[in-house]
Design a protein around this motif. Sequence first.
Motif, short mmCIF file in Angstrom:
data_model
loop_
_atom_site.label_atom_id
_atom_site.label_comp_id
_atom_site.label_asym_id
_atom_site.label_seq_id
_atom_site.Cartn_x
_atom_site.Cartn_y
_atom_site.Cartn_z
N HIS A 292 0.86 -1.19 0.00
CA HIS A 292 0.00 0.00 0.00
C HIS A 292 0.89 1.24 0.00
O HIS A 292 2.04 1.21 0.45
N LEU A 293 0.34 2.36 -0.52
CA LEU A 293 1.08 3.62 -0.57
C LEU A 293 1.54 3.99 0.84
O LEU A 293 0.77 3.87 1.80
N ASN A 294 2.79 4.44 0.98
CA ASN A 294 3.27 4.86 2.30
C ASN A 294 4.33 5.94 2.13
O ASN A 294 4.71 6.29 1.01
N GLU A 295 4.86 6.44 3.24
CA GLU A 295 5.73 7.62 3.19
C GLU A 295 7.02 7.38 2.41
O GLU A 295 7.60 8.32 1.87
N SER A 296 7.48 6.11 2.31
CA SER A 296 8.71 5.87 1.56
C SER A 296 8.52 6.09 0.06
O SER A 296 9.50 6.13 -0.71
N ASP A 297 7.26 6.23 -0.40
CA ASP A 297 7.00 6.48 -1.83
C ASP A 297 7.08 7.97 -2.18
O ASP A 297 7.06 8.33 -3.36
N ILE A 298 7.14 8.81 -1.16
CA ILE A 298 7.06 10.26 -1.43
C ILE A 298 8.19 10.77 -2.33
O ILE A 298 7.93 11.52 -3.27
N PRO A 299 9.47 10.36 -2.13
CA PRO A 299 10.53 10.88 -3.01
C PRO A 299 10.25 10.62 -4.49
O PRO A 299 10.42 11.52 -5.32
N LEU A 300 9.80 9.40 -4.85
CA LEU A 300 9.52 9.10 -6.26
C LEU A 300 8.36 9.98 -6.77
O LEU A 300 8.43 10.57 -7.85
N LEU A 301 7.31 10.08 -5.94
CA LEU A 301 6.15 10.87 -6.38
C LEU A 301 6.49 12.35 -6.51
O LEU A 301 5.98 13.04 -7.39
N LYS A 302 7.39 12.82 -5.65
CA LYS A 302 7.83 14.23 -5.74
C LYS A 302 8.48 14.51 -7.09
O LYS A 302 8.42 15.62 -7.60
N LYS A 303 9.14 13.48 -7.64
CA LYS A 303 9.76 13.65 -8.97
C LYS A 303 8.70 13.58 -10.07
O LYS A 303 8.77 14.30 -11.06
N MET A 304 7.73 12.67 -9.91
CA MET A 304 6.76 12.45 -11.00
C MET A 304 5.72 13.56 -11.08
O MET A 304 5.33 13.96 -12.19
N ILE A 305 5.26 14.06 -9.94
CA ILE A 305 4.14 15.02 -9.93
C ILE A 305 4.39 16.26 -10.80
O ILE A 305 3.52 16.64 -11.60
N PRO A 306 5.57 16.89 -10.70
CA PRO A 306 5.75 18.11 -11.52
C PRO A 306 5.81 17.86 -13.02
O PRO A 306 5.74 18.80 -13.80
N THR A 307 5.91 16.59 -13.44
CA THR A 307 6.04 16.33 -14.88
C THR A 307 4.68 16.20 -15.58
O THR A 307 4.62 16.05 -16.80
N VAL A 308 3.59 16.21 -14.81
CA VAL A 308 2.26 16.03 -15.43
C VAL A 308 1.37 17.24 -15.19
O VAL A 308 1.64 18.06 -14.31
N ASP A 309 0.29 17.33 -15.97
CA ASP A 309 -0.65 18.45 -15.82
C ASP A 309 -1.60 18.24 -14.63
O ASP A 309 -1.94 19.17 -13.93
N VAL A 310 -2.06 16.99 -14.46
CA VAL A 310 -3.07 16.72 -13.42
C VAL A 310 -2.72 15.41 -12.71
O VAL A 310 -2.27 14.45 -13.35
N VAL A 311 -2.94 15.38 -11.41
CA VAL A 311 -2.74 14.16 -10.64
C VAL A 311 -4.10 13.68 -10.14
O VAL A 311 -4.90 14.48 -9.66
N VAL A 312 -4.37 12.39 -10.31
CA VAL A 312 -5.62 11.81 -9.79
C VAL A 312 -5.25 10.97 -8.59
O VAL A 312 -4.34 10.14 -8.67
N ILE A 313 -5.95 11.20 -7.50
CA ILE A 313 -5.57 10.50 -6.27
C ILE A 313 -6.78 9.81 -5.67
O ILE A 313 -7.82 10.44 -5.49
#
Length: 484
Positions: A292-313
């Motif tokens: 399941h999603l957890n805090e150790s995933d934040i570094p990867l997501l921090k890199k991916m989020i700025p590369t897209v227009d919209v994030v669906v959560i």
Amino acid sequence: MQVITSTEMAALDANCEYYGLARMQLMENAGASLANIIKQKFPQDTPVTIFAGRGSNGGDAFVAARHLAGYNVQVFLLGRGDEIKTAGARWNFSILKKAGTPIIEITDSTQIPEPDKDCVIIDAIFGTGIKGRLRPLESTAIDRINNCASKVVSVDVPSGLDPDTGDFEKAVRSNLTITFHKPKPALLRQELKTYTGELVTAPIGIPLFFERLIGKGDLERLATRKPESHKGDAGSMLIIGGGPYSGAPALCAMAALRCGVDLVHIAAPEAVSNIIASFSPNLITAALTGNHLNESDIPLLKKMIPTVDVVVIGMGLGKHPETQSALKEIIPLCKKAVIDADGLYALDFQQKNYSDIIITPHSYEFNRITELKTPENLNTRMQVVTGFAEASNTTILLKGKTDVIAKGSVAKINTTGTSSMTVGGTGDVLAGITAALFTTNDALLSACCAAFISGRAGEICHQKYGSGLTATDIIECIPEARNP
Ligand SMILES: NC(=O)C1=CN([C@@H]2O[C@H](COP(=O)(O)OP(=O)(O)OC[C@H]3O[C@@H](n4cnc5c(N)ncnc54)[C@H](O)[C@@H]3O)[C@@H](O)[C@H]2O)[C@@H](O)CC1
Ligand SMILES: [K+]
């Protein structure tokens, strides 16, 4: 006093047509109102001179000419009859011709007459359809009107004035402007009073309810793909989902792709990312850690989020406390986000650092996250939803038999959909459509059109599959639903 922009008016006009209120009916009402006001203000021995353009503004005046029986009416058309642009104006012009009304078609500026100073001029050269620089014929006609001593009545807007911005190169100086349905923004500007003169707003039979009802006119406002587009220009998005459930993010992604977005990435826990990728070769997945999603995933997501227009959560993430606490950090990183399902519980509505967020709860989720109660009555529900949208600065798409969409003080409703859409996965499809539209459109328009398209796709599927329709069937019907 409320105003309506020319874009909103054009959308409303298309929605009226879609829901059965024909443009011709609106033009008839506009022309009849115009004639009635002229009858109240000017005695029957006043000659009436119409300067008409080739759009529907001219069409309103042709209708008025017919309703001004007993008056001496002369029509000057700027251009030729066969150049009239809109069906309604063409139709009403041909009636005037058959009725023997004096008409002169003007093709050259030198033919524009000096109006009689005792007449009333009806200025119907253009209204909300004005675009770009004035052409010589129309420009000379405006001069001629402004240089004579007659009283001038403008139809909808003084010709030449941009109805929204009030900008103009040259505009008719009117004694009276009769505007339809609601004033256009420029008409309320005090410094433009010498152009508008007295302002009268004439209703043309558009039910106020239609201003709230989403339809074809809203879809026509959506951004369209340009022929010279590059990969990504039609939007890119990232879905953060999956964990306990793997189908939900895949449905969301496939719906977004069918809606025309260029790129969809899915970041899902390792345990399910391969399963999600196996649903379709169109899906690009990135594996997060664990189940399941957890805090150790934040570094990867921090890199991916700025590369897209919209994030669906949200879809399929589950409510594990580690997931919820990771989401609290992730959501504020998104410049534009659609939050659904399990993602909703991570929102902190006291926090004002969310930038552009659309939430898509059903009434149970709405009640839980807002601690409010969703009223049964539609009007009260709209009030509650707008109240919360304003206070929380979010855009809300409250799903239900009738969807309520709100941003700021504006509330819209969507009535497309069928009871068969209670089947699992339809919420994920709706979130995917919303996000796809949101990549290239504003939040309110995206949420409104997504609700309409999703419901309409459901209706199309219902005709084929009845109550056996599935979320994947709905995805297949999205392209047809986008073009009602
Ligand atoms: N939208 C609605 O719901 C309704 C609209 N109605 C009328 O329709 C009008 C809008 O009609 P249209 O969209 O046909 O547009 P308009 O009639 O305002 O103007 C379009 C015409 O003007 C010409 N034109 C535009 N810019 C020009 C320029 N810079 N120089 C020279 N010519 C130019 C175009 O070629 C076209 O022939 C409204 O203002 C209103 O009077 C009414 O019939 C009632 C309902
Ligand atoms: K006009």
